[in-house]
Design a protein around this motif. Structure first.
Motif, PDB file in Angstrom:
ATOM      1  N   LEU A  65      46.106  25.659  59.423  1.00  0.00           N
ATOM      2  CA  LEU A  65      45.453  24.998  58.305  1.00  0.00           C
ATOM      3  C   LEU A  65      44.259  24.190  58.797  1.00  0.00           C
ATOM      4  O   LEU A  65      44.355  23.487  59.807  1.00  0.00           O
ATOM      5  CB  LEU A  65      46.468  24.066  57.638  1.00  0.00           C
ATOM      6  CG  LEU A  65      46.172  23.521  56.269  1.00  0.00           C
ATOM      7  CD1 LEU A  65      45.974  24.630  55.245  1.00  0.00           C
ATOM      8  CD2 LEU A  65      47.324  22.624  55.829  1.00  0.00           C
ATOM      9  N   ASN A  66      43.134  24.311  58.097  1.00  0.00           N
ATOM     10  CA  ASN A  66      41.993  23.430  58.349  1.00  0.00           C
ATOM     11  C   ASN A  66      42.219  22.162  57.539  1.00  0.00           C
ATOM     12  O   ASN A  66      42.249  22.207  56.311  1.00  0.00           O
ATOM     13  CB  ASN A  66      40.672  24.094  57.942  1.00  0.00           C
ATOM     14  CG  ASN A  66      40.331  25.269  58.821  1.00  0.00           C
ATOM     15  OD1 ASN A  66      40.581  25.252  60.016  1.00  0.00           O
ATOM     16  ND2 ASN A  66      39.786  26.307  58.231  1.00  0.00           N
ATOM     17  N   VAL A  67      42.379  21.051  58.244  1.00  0.00           N
ATOM     18  CA  VAL A  67      42.653  19.767  57.612  1.00  0.00           C
ATOM     19  C   VAL A  67      41.341  19.031  57.418  1.00  0.00           C
ATOM     20  O   VAL A  67      40.501  18.991  58.333  1.00  0.00           O
ATOM     21  CB  VAL A  67      43.607  18.924  58.487  1.00  0.00           C
ATOM     22  CG1 VAL A  67      43.775  17.532  57.922  1.00  0.00           C
ATOM     23  CG2 VAL A  67      44.939  19.626  58.636  1.00  0.00           C
ATOM     24  N   GLU A  68      41.152  18.444  56.241  1.00  0.00           N
ATOM     25  CA  GLU A  68      39.950  17.653  55.970  1.00  0.00           C
ATOM     26  C   GLU A  68      40.328  16.497  55.050  1.00  0.00           C
ATOM     27  O   GLU A  68      40.934  16.704  54.010  1.00  0.00           O
ATOM     28  CB  GLU A  68      38.882  18.513  55.309  1.00  0.00           C
ATOM     29  CG  GLU A  68      37.608  17.758  55.032  1.00  0.00           C
ATOM     30  CD  GLU A  68      36.517  18.643  54.456  1.00  0.00           C
ATOM     31  OE1 GLU A  68      35.973  19.467  55.205  1.00  0.00           O
ATOM     32  OE2 GLU A  68      36.237  18.505  53.261  1.00  0.00           O
ATOM     33  N   ILE A  69      39.979  15.283  55.476  1.00  0.00           N
ATOM     34  CA  ILE A  69      40.190  14.099  54.639  1.00  0.00           C
ATOM     35  C   ILE A  69      38.842  13.423  54.466  1.00  0.00           C
ATOM     36  O   ILE A  69      38.198  13.057  55.455  1.00  0.00           O
ATOM     37  CB  ILE A  69      41.199  13.129  55.270  1.00  0.00           C
ATOM     38  CG1 ILE A  69      42.534  13.834  55.493  1.00  0.00           C
ATOM     39  CG2 ILE A  69      41.381  11.899  54.381  1.00  0.00           C
ATOM     40  CD1 ILE A  69      43.566  12.980  56.173  1.00  0.00           C
ATOM     41  N   ARG A  70      38.411  13.292  53.212  1.00  0.00           N
ATOM     42  CA  ARG A  70      37.114  12.673  52.905  1.00  0.00           C
ATOM     43  C   ARG A  70      37.352  11.287  52.306  1.00  0.00           C
ATOM     44  O   ARG A  70      38.193  11.110  51.436  1.00  0.00           O
ATOM     45  CB  ARG A  70      36.305  13.538  51.956  1.00  0.00           C
ATOM     46  CG  ARG A  70      34.829  13.121  51.921  1.00  0.00           C
ATOM     47  CD  ARG A  70      33.985  14.041  51.097  1.00  0.00           C
ATOM     48  NE  ARG A  70      34.350  13.817  49.703  1.00  0.00           N
ATOM     49  CZ  ARG A  70      34.417  14.759  48.787  1.00  0.00           C
ATOM     50  NH1 ARG A  70      34.132  15.996  49.088  1.00  0.00           N
ATOM     51  NH2 ARG A  70      34.745  14.483  47.556  1.00  0.00           N
ATOM     52  N   PHE A  71      36.576  10.314  52.794  1.00  0.00           N
ATOM     53  CA  PHE A  71      36.710   8.921  52.373  1.00  0.00           C
ATOM     54  C   PHE A  71      35.515   8.499  51.527  1.00  0.00           C
ATOM     55  O   PHE A  71      34.485   9.157  51.512  1.00  0.00           O
ATOM     56  CB  PHE A  71      36.814   8.015  53.606  1.00  0.00           C
ATOM     57  CG  PHE A  71      38.037   8.299  54.434  1.00  0.00           C
ATOM     58  CD1 PHE A  71      39.243   7.682  54.156  1.00  0.00           C
ATOM     59  CD2 PHE A  71      37.977   9.196  55.484  1.00  0.00           C
ATOM     60  CE1 PHE A  71      40.366   7.945  54.908  1.00  0.00           C
ATOM     61  CE2 PHE A  71      39.104   9.472  56.251  1.00  0.00           C
ATOM     62  CZ  PHE A  71      40.294   8.854  55.964  1.00  0.00           C
ATOM     63  N   ASN A  72      35.651   7.353  50.870  1.00  0.00           N
ATOM     64  CA  ASN A  72      34.587   6.818  50.021  1.00  0.00           C
ATOM     65  C   ASN A  72      33.497   6.124  50.826  1.00  0.00           C
ATOM     66  O   ASN A  72      32.476   5.722  50.280  1.00  0.00           O
ATOM     67  CB  ASN A  72      35.166   5.836  49.004  1.00  0.00           C
ATOM     68  CG  ASN A  72      35.716   4.590  49.653  1.00  0.00           C
ATOM     69  OD1 ASN A  72      36.181   4.621  50.795  1.00  0.00           O
ATOM     70  ND2 ASN A  72      35.681   3.488  48.941  1.00  0.00           N
ATOM     71  N   SER A  73      33.701   5.957  52.133  1.00  0.00           N
ATOM     72  CA  SER A  73      32.704   5.318  52.994  1.00  0.00           C
ATOM     73  C   SER A  73      32.799   5.920  54.388  1.00  0.00           C
ATOM     74  O   SER A  73      33.739   6.658  54.700  1.00  0.00           O
ATOM     75  CB  SER A  73      32.934   3.799  53.048  1.00  0.00           C
ATOM     76  OG  SER A  73      34.186   3.522  53.644  1.00  0.00           O
ATOM     77  N   ARG A  74      31.841   5.584  55.214  1.00  0.00           N
ATOM     78  CA  ARG A  74      31.846   6.094  56.580  1.00  0.00           C
ATOM     79  C   ARG A  74      32.975   5.453  57.378  1.00  0.00           C
ATOM     80  O   ARG A  74      33.330   4.300  57.162  1.00  0.00           O
ATOM     81  CB  ARG A  74      30.504   5.826  57.247  1.00  0.00           C
ATOM     82  CG  ARG A  74      29.411   6.661  56.630  1.00  0.00           C
ATOM     83  CD  ARG A  74      28.038   6.363  57.144  1.00  0.00           C
ATOM     84  NE  ARG A  74      27.998   5.705  58.421  1.00  0.00           N
ATOM     85  CZ  ARG A  74      26.995   5.784  59.273  1.00  0.00           C
ATOM     86  NH1 ARG A  74      25.944   6.494  58.967  1.00  0.00           N
ATOM     87  NH2 ARG A  74      27.019   5.136  60.406  1.00  0.00           N
ATOM     88  N   VAL A  75      33.546   6.236  58.284  1.00  0.00           N
ATOM     89  CA  VAL A  75      34.594   5.756  59.171  1.00  0.00           C
ATOM     90  C   VAL A  75      34.204   6.088  60.601  1.00  0.00           C
ATOM     91  O   VAL A  75      33.362   6.951  60.848  1.00  0.00           O
ATOM     92  CB  VAL A  75      35.965   6.395  58.822  1.00  0.00           C
ATOM     93  CG1 VAL A  75      36.414   5.997  57.426  1.00  0.00           C
ATOM     94  CG2 VAL A  75      35.932   7.903  58.966  1.00  0.00           C
ATOM     95  N   ASP A  76      34.811   5.397  61.541  1.00  0.00           N
ATOM     96  CA  ASP A  76      34.569   5.638  62.961  1.00  0.00           C
ATOM     97  C   ASP A  76      35.539   6.728  63.409  1.00  0.00           C
ATOM     98  O   ASP A  76      36.728   6.470  63.611  1.00  0.00           O
ATOM     99  CB  ASP A  76      34.787   4.342  63.743  1.00  0.00           C
ATOM    100  CG  ASP A  76      34.419   4.478  65.206  1.00  0.00           C
ATOM    101  OD1 ASP A  76      34.379   5.613  65.729  1.00  0.00           O
ATOM    102  OD2 ASP A  76      34.173   3.435  65.845  1.00  0.00           O
ATOM    103  N   VAL A  77      35.034   7.945  63.564  1.00  0.00           N
ATOM    104  CA  VAL A  77      35.875   9.093  63.899  1.00  0.00           C
ATOM    105  C   VAL A  77      36.531   8.898  65.270  1.00  0.00           C
ATOM    106  O   VAL A  77      37.712   9.211  65.451  1.00  0.00           O
ATOM    107  CB  VAL A  77      35.056  10.402  63.865  1.00  0.00           C
ATOM    108  CG1 VAL A  77      35.890  11.586  64.331  1.00  0.00           C
ATOM    109  CG2 VAL A  77      34.515  10.645  62.462  1.00  0.00           C
ATOM    110  N   ALA A  78      35.814   8.336  66.225  1.00  0.00           N
ATOM    111  CA  ALA A  78      36.359   8.152  67.575  1.00  0.00           C
ATOM    112  C   ALA A  78      37.555   7.209  67.587  1.00  0.00           C
ATOM    113  O   ALA A  78      38.403   7.288  68.467  1.00  0.00           O
ATOM    114  CB  ALA A  78      35.270   7.629  68.507  1.00  0.00           C
TER     115      ALA A  78
END
Length: 125
Positions: free
Chosen positions: A49-62
């Motif tokens: 499965l390709n997992v994707e979670i989109r947020f309402n603002s930018r997040v620090d991926v690291a």
């Protein structure tokens, strides 16, 4: 009230109101999930499965994390694709078998707050 005391009172009141208004803006900046694949309580048939979670603002991926809680109780950390700041966390979840899963997410918002949650889903083939 003497004039200098009245000025101090007005300044104190004004700075308190300013602080309150800034606090409200900060609270509204927490990362909130606006879309996810898989979506909550979705049934999927894929073994990968390709997992994707989109947020309402930018997040620090690291400084974010995705963990897959498997039906047998084991947990697997999913390596995140991409780095830097983004509105989306993405990963691949391989080797999925029939059963109930939970996608546990934790992220650092650009406002400096850590937010977390989970997305339950099911694999059925």
């Amino acid at each position: 009230m003497t004039p200098p005391r009245a000025i101090l009172y007005i300044l104190a009141l004004g700075s308190g109101l300013l602080g309150f208004s800034l606090g409200v803006k900060t609270a509204l900046a927490h990362a909130i999930v606006v879309a996810a694949t898989p979506s909550a309580h979705q049934t999927v048939a894929q073994s990968e499965l390709n997992v994707e979670i989109r947020f309402n603002s930018r997040v620090d991926v690291a400084r974010s994390r995705l963990t897959l809680a498997r039906p047998d109780g084991a947990s697997v950390i999913l390596p995140l694709l991409g780095s830097g700041a983004s509105e989306t966390l993405t990963a691949k979840a391989p080797g999925l078998e029939n059963g109930h899963y939970r996608l546990l997410w934790q992220t650092l918002s650009i406002d400096g707050h850590i937010t977390h949650g989970e997305i339950p889903f099911e694999v059925k083939r």
